[in-house]
Design a protein around this motif. Structure first.
Motif, PDB file in Angstrom:
ATOM      1  N   GLN A  31      43.339 131.101  28.821  1.00 22.21           N
ATOM      2  CA  GLN A  31      43.084 130.066  29.976  1.00 22.21           C
ATOM      3  C   GLN A  31      41.520 129.653  29.571  1.00 22.21           C
ATOM      4  O   GLN A  31      40.782 130.847  29.786  1.00 22.21           O
ATOM      5  N   ILE A  32      41.049 128.629  29.795  1.00 21.96           N
ATOM      6  CA  ILE A  32      39.524 128.240  29.618  1.00 21.96           C
ATOM      7  C   ILE A  32      39.097 127.346  30.703  1.00 21.96           C
ATOM      8  O   ILE A  32      39.744 126.341  31.480  1.00 21.96           O
ATOM      9  N   TYR A  33      38.096 127.939  31.128  1.00 18.96           N
ATOM     10  CA  TYR A  33      37.152 127.326  32.472  1.00 18.96           C
ATOM     11  C   TYR A  33      35.955 126.839  32.109  1.00 18.96           C
ATOM     12  O   TYR A  33      35.313 127.600  31.215  1.00 18.96           O
ATOM     13  N   LEU A  34      35.460 125.784  32.687  1.00 24.87           N
ATOM     14  CA  LEU A  34      33.847 125.439  32.691  1.00 24.87           C
ATOM     15  C   LEU A  34      33.373 126.047  33.978  1.00 24.87           C
ATOM     16  O   LEU A  34      33.935 125.588  35.130  1.00 24.87           O
ATOM     17  N   GLU A  72      40.599 140.491  32.026  1.00 27.75           N
ATOM     18  CA  GLU A  72      39.535 140.561  31.359  1.00 27.75           C
ATOM     19  C   GLU A  72      38.966 139.055  31.226  1.00 27.75           C
ATOM     20  O   GLU A  72      39.708 138.201  31.048  1.00 27.75           O
ATOM     21  N   CYS A  73      37.679 139.110  31.184  1.00 23.83           N
ATOM     22  CA  CYS A  73      36.863 137.796  31.007  1.00 23.83           C
ATOM     23  C   CYS A  73      35.739 137.688  29.881  1.00 23.83           C
ATOM     24  O   CYS A  73      35.307 138.729  30.056  1.00 23.83           O
ATOM     25  N   LEU A  74      35.673 136.714  29.245  1.00 24.18           N
ATOM     26  CA  LEU A  74      34.598 136.614  28.259  1.00 24.18           C
ATOM     27  C   LEU A  74      33.911 135.054  28.535  1.00 24.18           C
ATOM     28  O   LEU A  74      34.576 134.155  28.902  1.00 24.18           O
ATOM     29  N   VAL A  75      32.574 135.433  28.543  1.00 24.79           N
ATOM     30  CA  VAL A  75      31.821 134.182  28.862  1.00 24.79           C
ATOM     31  C   VAL A  75      30.840 133.664  27.697  1.00 24.79           C
ATOM     32  O   VAL A  75      30.297 134.538  27.090  1.00 24.79           O
ATOM     33  N   GLU A  76      31.278 132.401  27.038  1.00 25.34           N
ATOM     34  CA  GLU A  76      30.559 132.149  25.919  1.00 25.34           C
ATOM     35  C   GLU A  76      29.497 130.848  26.191  1.00 25.34           C
ATOM     36  O   GLU A  76      29.684 130.182  27.371  1.00 25.34           O
ATOM     37  N   THR A  85      39.998 133.769  29.681  1.00 26.26           N
ATOM     38  CA  THR A  85      40.932 134.596  30.082  1.00 26.26           C
ATOM     39  C   THR A  85      42.273 134.694  29.372  1.00 26.26           C
ATOM     40  O   THR A  85      42.662 133.555  29.029  1.00 26.26           O
ATOM     41  N   PRO A  86      43.088 135.875  29.308  1.00 28.57           N
ATOM     42  CA  PRO A  86      44.292 135.778  28.648  1.00 28.57           C
ATOM     43  C   PRO A  86      45.237 134.996  29.557  1.00 28.57           C
ATOM     44  O   PRO A  86      44.925 134.769  30.733  1.00 28.57           O
ATOM     45  N   LEU A  87      45.999 134.140  28.871  1.00 32.21           N
ATOM     46  CA  LEU A  87      46.959 133.207  29.510  1.00 32.21           C
ATOM     47  C   LEU A  87      47.982 133.692  30.564  1.00 32.21           C
ATOM     48  O   LEU A  87      48.715 134.818  30.023  1.00 32.21           O
ATOM     49  N   ALA A  88      48.002 133.589  31.757  1.00 33.11           N
ATOM     50  CA  ALA A  88      48.917 134.507  32.692  1.00 33.11           C
ATOM     51  C   ALA A  88      49.994 134.233  32.350  1.00 33.11           C
ATOM     52  O   ALA A  88      51.097 134.965  32.499  1.00 33.11           O
ATOM     53  N   GLU A  89      50.460 132.883  31.804  1.00 34.80           N
ATOM     54  CA  GLU A  89      51.893 132.768  31.586  1.00 34.80           C
ATOM     55  C   GLU A  89      52.545 133.598  30.442  1.00 34.80           C
ATOM     56  O   GLU A  89      53.805 133.761  30.282  1.00 34.80           O
ATOM     57  N   LEU A  90      51.849 134.091  29.810  1.00 34.37           N
ATOM     58  CA  LEU A  90      52.217 135.092  28.879  1.00 34.37           C
ATOM     59  C   LEU A  90      52.281 136.407  29.158  1.00 34.37           C
ATOM     60  O   LEU A  90      52.900 137.365  28.506  1.00 34.37           O
ATOM     61  N   LYS A 129      43.943 141.992  21.298  1.00 36.43           N
ATOM     62  CA  LYS A 129      43.392 141.156  20.330  1.00 36.43           C
ATOM     63  C   LYS A 129      42.243 140.323  21.265  1.00 36.43           C
ATOM     64  O   LYS A 129      40.967 140.106  20.822  1.00 36.43           O
ATOM     65  N   PHE A 130      42.561 140.006  22.755  1.00 41.91           N
ATOM     66  CA  PHE A 130      41.483 139.581  23.539  1.00 41.91           C
ATOM     67  C   PHE A 130      40.194 140.418  23.661  1.00 41.91           C
ATOM     68  O   PHE A 130      39.039 140.109  23.483  1.00 41.91           O
ATOM     69  N   GLN A 131      40.447 141.790  23.926  1.00 37.64           N
ATOM     70  CA  GLN A 131      39.627 142.890  23.916  1.00 37.64           C
ATOM     71  C   GLN A 131      38.692 142.983  22.621  1.00 37.64           C
ATOM     72  O   GLN A 131      37.534 143.281  22.585  1.00 37.64           O
ATOM     73  N   ASN A 132      39.414 142.855  21.581  1.00 35.33           N
ATOM     74  CA  ASN A 132      38.759 142.956  20.271  1.00 35.33           C
ATOM     75  C   ASN A 132      37.975 141.829  20.015  1.00 35.33           C
ATOM     76  O   ASN A 132      36.774 141.895  19.242  1.00 35.33           O
TER      77      ASN A 132
END
Length: 381
Positions: free
Chosen positions: A27-30, A93-97, A43-48, A60-63
């Protein structure tokens, strides 16, 4: 759980501004930082979360976060922050780019393919980023036009390291998330060597020049001749560029270049970023440098056009009709016994001469000039 515009996270540090189109696993946010700068939060897609493979995707996301923390390159997306947000008692888990407010290479080249010079400039920068990644003992494994962002100056930025892994590491079989147009056959078994990225990079070059994806890999396996980039590009780009696409997208990894650097060597030397091929540079003393043999070779090759040496030239019907008429009249003249001797002699001379001209026109129907040009290219390649 999907955050909505106006929600604040990480103790008010970020404010969600917009929900962006999600990827296959994220899931991607501005978002806006409290210092008023913008960033992308993934963030990882909640639907999965209910799927059996969710834990693998979370790993994989943490990696991806771990890998991005190791990287610092102008052609690789910059990781600004990472944190864990607790929502309804569950960690997210959240990553900020960094936020790059432009389109992807896929969106831009789809309707407006780049010319060869600009395409190679973009590809070389992507290759720089991938070579840097490989030096860090990592392979991207999911590089494609949709994962390449372009800045205002068209400089590319590689994103989405969710499938990246250690070189030569078998990574499992959950590779159906990789792009089906740009993932080579061996990736399905978890292969993680540099040749995987070479295959994808060659495909990106093809897309940048044509605005079209190469055929899906699984379809190519059943029909090796399905992908013929020469049908779209021959005569429009230099031979080295076409060769790089064909060689880089070989289905068998042993038939591809074994590194990004080796693949780049196939590209036309006239467009390489090399002092040996720079003809308009200036030495430190202000004098124009002497051109090397390589420079003269490259300039010569650039002046030689491509063409099909065995494509017959078409002749007007009037030319053939006129030729037949001339031969018929000459035949009548020669067959008349009462004509002056000098007329008969002249006719006997003109007939074979004219026949030679016609034969010459026929022989020139094959583009011998082009055959010679191809020969020169072969000698100086």
């Amino acid at each position: 759980m999907t955050w909505q515009p106006g929600d604040t996270i990480n103790k008010g540090k970020y404010t969600i501004k917009q929900i962006l189109p999600s990827g296959s696993t994220k899931q991607i946010y501005l978002a806006q930082h409290q210092d008023h700068t913008y960033a992308i939060i993934k963030t990882p897609l909640a639907e999965l979360a209910t799927l059996p493979i969710y834990q693998d995707l979370l790993t994989k996301f943490q990696n991806e976060i771990k890998i991005l923390k190791e990287l610092n390159h102008p052609n690789i997306i910059q990781l600004l922050d990472s944190f864990t947000e607790i929502v309804n008692g569950k960690p997210i888990e959240c990553l900020v780019e960094e936020y790059i407010p432009n389109h992807t290479l896929e969106q831009i080249a789809k309707n407006n393919p780049f010319d060869e010079t600009k395409a190679l400039e973009i590809i070389r920068q992507i290759a720089d980023g991938l070579a840097y990644l490989h030096q860090k003992n990592r392979v991207h494994r999911d590089i494609h036009p949709g994962n390449i962002l372009l800045r205002d100056d068209n400089s590319p930025v590689i994103t989405d390291f969710g499938l990246a892994s250690m070189i030569a590491m078998q990574t499992g079989t959950y590779n159906h998330f990789a792009n089906e147009y740009y993932a080579p056959p061996e990736q399905d078994s978890g292969n993680a060597r540099e040749t995987v990225d070479v295959y994808a990079l060659a495909g990106i070059l093809y897309y940048t020049l044509t605005g079209k994806n190469p055929p899906k890999t699984n379809k190519r396996i059943g029909n090796p001749n399905l992908f013929r980039p020469q049908d779209d590009l021959e005569g429009q780009i230099q031979k080295g560029t076409l060769d790089a696409i064909i060689e880089g997208m070989q289905l068998r990894p042993e038939n591809r270049s074994n590194s990004i650097a080796a693949w780049l060597e196939i590209l036309p030397s006239a467009l390489k970023k090399s002092p040996a091929t720079a003809t308009n540079s200036v030495n430190s003393d202000g004098a124009t440098p002497v051109k090397t043999v390589a420079v003269f070779r490259d300039e010569l090759i650039k002046t030689i056009p491509y063409g099909n040496p065995f494509k017959r030239r078409k002749y007007p019907l009037a030319w053939m009709t006129w030729s037949g008429t001339i031969f018929f009249v000459m035949g009548i003249i020669v067959s008349q016994p009462k004509l002056p001797l000098y007329v008969v002699a002249l006719s006997w001379l003109l007939a074979p001469a004219y026949g030679t001209v016609v034969l010459g026109r026929f022989v020139r129907g094959y583009d011998w000039e082009c055959i010679l040009q191809r020969g020169i290219r072969w000698v100086y390649r």
